[in-house]
Design an enzyme around this catalytic site. Structure first.
Site, PDB file in Angstrom:
ATOM      1  CB  ALA A  88      31.464  17.755  18.375  1.00  0.00           C
ATOM      2  CG  HIS A  89      35.823  17.731  15.541  1.00  0.00           C
ATOM      3  ND1 HIS A  89      35.775  18.048  14.406  1.00  0.00           N
ATOM      4  CD2 HIS A  89      35.452  18.612  16.258  1.00  0.00           C
ATOM      5  CE1 HIS A  89      35.367  19.327  14.034  1.00  0.00           C
ATOM      6  NE2 HIS A  89      35.355  19.723  15.153  1.00  0.00           N
TER       7      HIS A  89
END
Length: 318
Positions: free
Chosen positions: A229-230
Site C-alpha cells: 500500500a501507499h
C-alpha cells in the site's frame, strides 16, 4: 495557486500572509511553498519542525503550528486536504513531451506503449503489452515481463526483474469521509521507487505514495500476488512471499521475512531480521531479530505452546 485562493476553494478560513503554493508535502519534507496537514497526533513532533507554508490542522492543535507557518484551522483537516489535492494532481496522460530515450543494447517489443519523457537504461528488456508512463526511469539491465504497467513518475533501479501482470504506481487507497458518509478521493501525488536488484513477482500491486514515495529497497524479493500500500517502505534484502498484504505506511527493516498470507496494519514498523510466519497478523510495531506467528501476533515459540495447550484441552473434553 495563491494560498488565499486555495483556502477559499476548499472552504477554510484564511487569515495570514498570502503566497504561492506549488504543491503538497508531508510535515517532515514540505518546503516553504507547499501545503501540509496534521491529522494524527503521532506526528506533532514533525509539526513543530515543519517548513511548510501552511498546515491544515484541527482547532485543538492550532497552537502547535510553528511561527512562520500559516495555520489553516478546520474541524476536518484530512477532508480539506483531499479537496486540495485535486488542484495538484498531474494529468493522467500528457500530450506534450519528449519521446522515450532508450539506452544502447535495450530490446523493446512491439506493442509496448510509452508516455512522455521516459528514460530507459542500457541492456533493458521490455516484453509485449507493457505500458511505461510519463517521466518513468528504468535502470540498466532490468527485465520487464509482458503486460506490466508502470505509472507516471516511478523509478525502477538497475538489474530488476518485474514479472507479468504487475502494476507499479497505481493509486493508494486514500479517501476522506464526509459527515454524510460520502468518500472524497485523496489524489495520490507521490510515486514508487524500486531500488537496484529487486525482483517483483506476477500480478503484484505496488501503490504510489500519497505525498512521498513508496520504496522497495535494494535486493528485496517479492513473490506473486503481493499488495504493497501507499507510503510503505520495504527494507533491503527482505523476502515477501505470496499473498502478503502491507497496509499504508508500514516500514520494514532489512532482511524481514513475511510468510504467505501474512499482513500488517498501517503506520507500524517491523524491525530488521524479523520473521513473520504464514498468516501472521501484525497489529503493532515489533522488534527485529525474532520469529513471530499467529493473530494476535506473538513470538513463534509461545504460539506453538498455546496451540499445544488448546489441543490438550480439546482432547480432555473428548
Amino acid at each position: 495557486m495563491r494560498l488565499g485562493e486555495l483556502a477559499r476553494a476548499i472552504g477554510v478560513a484564511f487569515d495570514g500572509e498570502d503566497g504561492e503554493i506549488e504543491g503538497i508535502g508531508t510535515l517532515k519534507h514540505a518546503t516553504a511553498k507547499q501545503l501540509s496537514f496534521l491529522e494524527n497526533p503521532k506526528y506533532l513532533k514533525d509539526l513543530a519542525a515543519t517548513k511548510a507554508a501552511a498546515v491544515l490542522v484541527s482547532p485543538k492543535y492550532a497552537d502547535a503550528v510553528p511561527e512562520g507557518t500559516v495555520a489553516l484551522v478546520d474541524e476536518e483537516p484530512y477532508l480539506k486536504l483531499a479537496m486540495a489535492s485535486a488542484f495538484f494532481a498531474p494529468e493522467p496522460m500528457r500530450s506534450e513531451g519528449k519521446e522515450p530515450a532508450i539506452g544502447e543494447g535495450s530490446v523493446v517489443a512491439e506493442g509496448v506503449a510509452f508516455g512522455k519523457d521516459v528514460t530507459v537504461g542500457r541492456n533493458v528488456t521490455i516484453m509485449p503489452g507493457c505500458y511505461i508512463g510519463d517521466d518513468v526511469t528504468i535502470g540498466d539491465g532490468t527485465l520487464i515481463h509482458p503486460n506490466v504497467t508502470i505509472y507516471h513518475g516511478c523509478t525502477i533501479g538497475a538489474r530488476c526483474i518485474i514479472h507479468a501482470g504487475t502494476v507499479i504506481g497505481s493509486d493508494g487507497y486514500g479517501f476522506a469521509h464526509t459527515k454524510e458518509g460520502k468518500h472524497v478521493k485523496l489524489h495520490q501525488l507521490g510515486n514508487v521507487v524500486v531500488e537496484d536488484d529487486v525482483e517483483i513477482g506476477a500480478n503484484c500491486a505496488i501503490d504510489r505514495g500519497t505525498i512521498d514515495s513508496t520504496v522497495i529497497k535494494e535486493g528485496a524479493k517479492l513473490d506473486n500476488l503481493v499488495h504493497v500500500a501507499h507510503n510503505c517502505e520495504i527494507g533491503e534484502y527482505s523476502l515477501i512471499t505470496g499473498q502478503v498484504g502491507l497496509s499504508g505506511s508500514t516500514k520494514l527493516g532489512r532482511n524481514v521475512v513475511m510468510g504467505g498470507q501474512s499482513g500488517t496494519a498501517g503506520h507500524l514498523e517491523i524491525g530488521p531480521f524479523a520473521t513473520i510466519a504464514a498468516r501472521g497478523g501484525v497489529t503493532k510495531s515489533i522488534e527485529g531479530g525474532r520469529v513471530y506467528a499467529g493473530f494476535p501476533l506473538m513470538e513463534h515459540k509461545k504460539w506453538l505452546r498455546l496451540n499445544a495447550m488448546l489441543s490438550r484441552l480439546l482432547e480432555k473434553k473428548n
